[in-house]
Write an enzyme that holds these catalytic residues in place. Structure first.
Site, mmCIF file in Angstrom:
data_model
loop_
_atom_site.group_PDB
_atom_site.id
_atom_site.type_symbol
_atom_site.label_atom_id
_atom_site.label_comp_id
_atom_site.label_asym_id
_atom_site.label_seq_id
_atom_site.Cartn_x
_atom_site.Cartn_y
_atom_site.Cartn_z
ATOM 1 N N HIS A 195 0.860 -1.188 0.000
ATOM 2 C CA HIS A 195 0.000 0.000 0.000
ATOM 3 C C HIS A 195 0.890 1.230 0.000
ATOM 4 C CE1 HIS A 195 -3.972 -1.874 0.414
ATOM 5 N NE2 HIS A 195 -3.292 -2.836 1.012
ATOM 6 N N HIS A 216 1.091 -8.341 -1.598
ATOM 7 C CA HIS A 216 0.332 -8.485 -2.850
ATOM 8 C C HIS A 216 0.916 -7.634 -3.989
ATOM 9 C CE1 HIS A 216 -1.808 -5.019 -1.222
ATOM 10 N NE2 HIS A 216 -2.589 -5.739 -0.458
ATOM 11 N N ALA A 220 -2.124 -2.084 -5.136
ATOM 12 C CA ALA A 220 -1.994 -1.009 -4.151
ATOM 13 C C ALA A 220 -0.534 -0.601 -3.969
ATOM 14 C CB ALA A 220 -2.617 -1.402 -2.816
ATOM 15 N N ASP A 273 -5.450 -13.458 0.475
ATOM 16 C CA ASP A 273 -6.099 -12.185 0.834
ATOM 17 C C ASP A 273 -7.604 -12.405 0.978
ATOM 18 O OD1 ASP A 273 -6.079 -9.525 1.547
ATOM 19 O OD2 ASP A 273 -6.067 -8.761 -0.496
#
Length: 382
Positions: A195, A216, A220, A273
């Site tokens: 993120h 991930h 993001a 996730d």
């Protein structure tokens, strides 16, 4: 009294044994070898695994919820989630607390610290993955902007493996973030970049400070550009971090999954996730303080932003083999040895060997879960 699996194909990231036997006493593997050379003890429960594959149990580092339970909205649901994950081959995992008030993180730490309820049977909780609150608002994804914070050392005083925290995702470019990285790493916490709008240089500074995981990949985070590679460029080209990826064909195109696999090799880690909608019908579910709409394929906020997944770990394993053409050994590593070693738990988890925990999954030849054992006990059966 023990448990004995016979006539199995034992397949791990490092070896394949045909017509093999595994003998288990209590929670440990005590013998492994050809079935013909390992007669089962007379008092053991014997399971004939002819035609089945046995692998180490799967480890998922990013699980927001499952089967109707969201662990951020209500941390007491952690054990309900843990009880349901073995049906997907998961034997150990990190409940993932997304950005929320610090008090709720403390509540989740207390739940983990108290341990499972009496009579519990399910996946082992290895600690929490705290995904936030030190994230870049530009890349917040499905995280609540009201709870995003600037890094403060005083706020993480209780974040350690001994107090239930194993993995922390933060944006390394935030002011003060590298001080948090150093403090967490010194306590044995694995720190991830995610993120984040980090440039390539900022991402490399985070890796130099001790970041060893990417949350991930591609999602993001800053884009992979040919002039400014950003965070994904640093994660893909630096040999130090393990990199998480959601192989559902939605978060990343199959061709990009294939590219990541070819670049990362054993540094690739598959995560789900998964949110509360895993194992549930389409509808509206919670992720932290947000409503999420699930259509049977993807999970999205009202504005269309992706919000976790309904991917199961066994499906992720199959998807990686399909998307990349890799063999079971490579796919298994991404969900067994790689995450276990990242957490410093490879001596206990992620492998089949004498003396290790008896966390095992029995699969059909089509890689469908038939039985899951956690600590030598059968906790799920097809």
């Amino acid at each position: 009294m023990g448990f004995c699996i016979t006539h199995a194909t034992v397949w791990t990231p490092d070896q394949r044994l045909d017509d093999a036997a595994i003998q288990i006493v209590d929670d440990r593997i005590v013998a492994l070898g050809p079935t013909a050379e390992l007669p089962c003890p007379s008092d053991a429960t014997v399971f004939d695994a002819t035609g089945l594959i046995v692998t180490p149990g799967l480890i998922d580092l990013q699980v927001n919820g499952a089967c109707g339970y969201d662990v951020t909205a209500d941390p007491t649901g952690i054990w309900e989630v843990a009880a349901r994950l073995p049906r997907y081959g998961i034997t150990a995992f990190l409940p993932t607390i997304v950005t929320c008030p610090l008090e709720r993180i403390a509540a989740a730490q207390a739940v983990v610290g108290q341990g499972p309820p009496a009579g519990f049977a399910g996946a082992t909780v290895l600690g929490l993955h705290l995904e936030g609150p030190y994230l870049n608002p530009q890349k917040k994804g499905a995280h609540h902007p009201a709870y995003l914070r600037r890094p403060e050392l005083a706020e993480i005083a209780t974040w350690s493996p001994a107090q239930g925290v194993r993995l922390v995702t933060l944006a390394p470019e935030l002011p003060g973030a590298l001080d948090l990285v150093a403090a967490l790493v010194a306590r044995g916490v694995v720190v991830a970049a995610g993120h984040s709008a980090a440039t390539f240089a900022e991402a490399r500074a985070g890796l130099d400070a001790g970041i060893r995981y990417g949350t991930h990949l591609f999602n993001a985070m800053s884009a992979l550009g040919h002039r400014e590679p950003g965070l994904p460029g640093a994660l893909l080209t630096d040999e130090r971090p393990v990199v998480g990826l959601i192989a559902d064909g939605i978060h990343s195109h199959p061709a990009v999954v294939n590219l990541a696999y070819r670049l990362l090799g054993r540094r690739l880690n598959l995560v789900t996730d998964a949110i509360a909608a895993l194992g549930m019908p389409p509808g509206r579910y919670r992720l932290g303080d947000f409503d999420v709409w699930v259509d049977g394929q993807s999970c999205r906020l009202a504005d269309g932003t992706l919000a976790g997944s309904i991917l199961s770990a066994d499906a992720a394993l199959r998807n990686l083999m399909t998307m990349t053409g890799c063999g079971p050994e490579a796919a298994l590593a991404a969900l067994t040895t790689t995450p276990a070693d990242l957490l410093g738990l490879g001596h206990e988890y992620g492998r089949i060997a004498v003396g290790r925990r008896a966390d095992l999954v029995l699969w059909s030849p089509a890689w469908r879960v038939q039985m899951t054992l956690v600590g030598g006990k059968v906790v799920a059966q097809a």
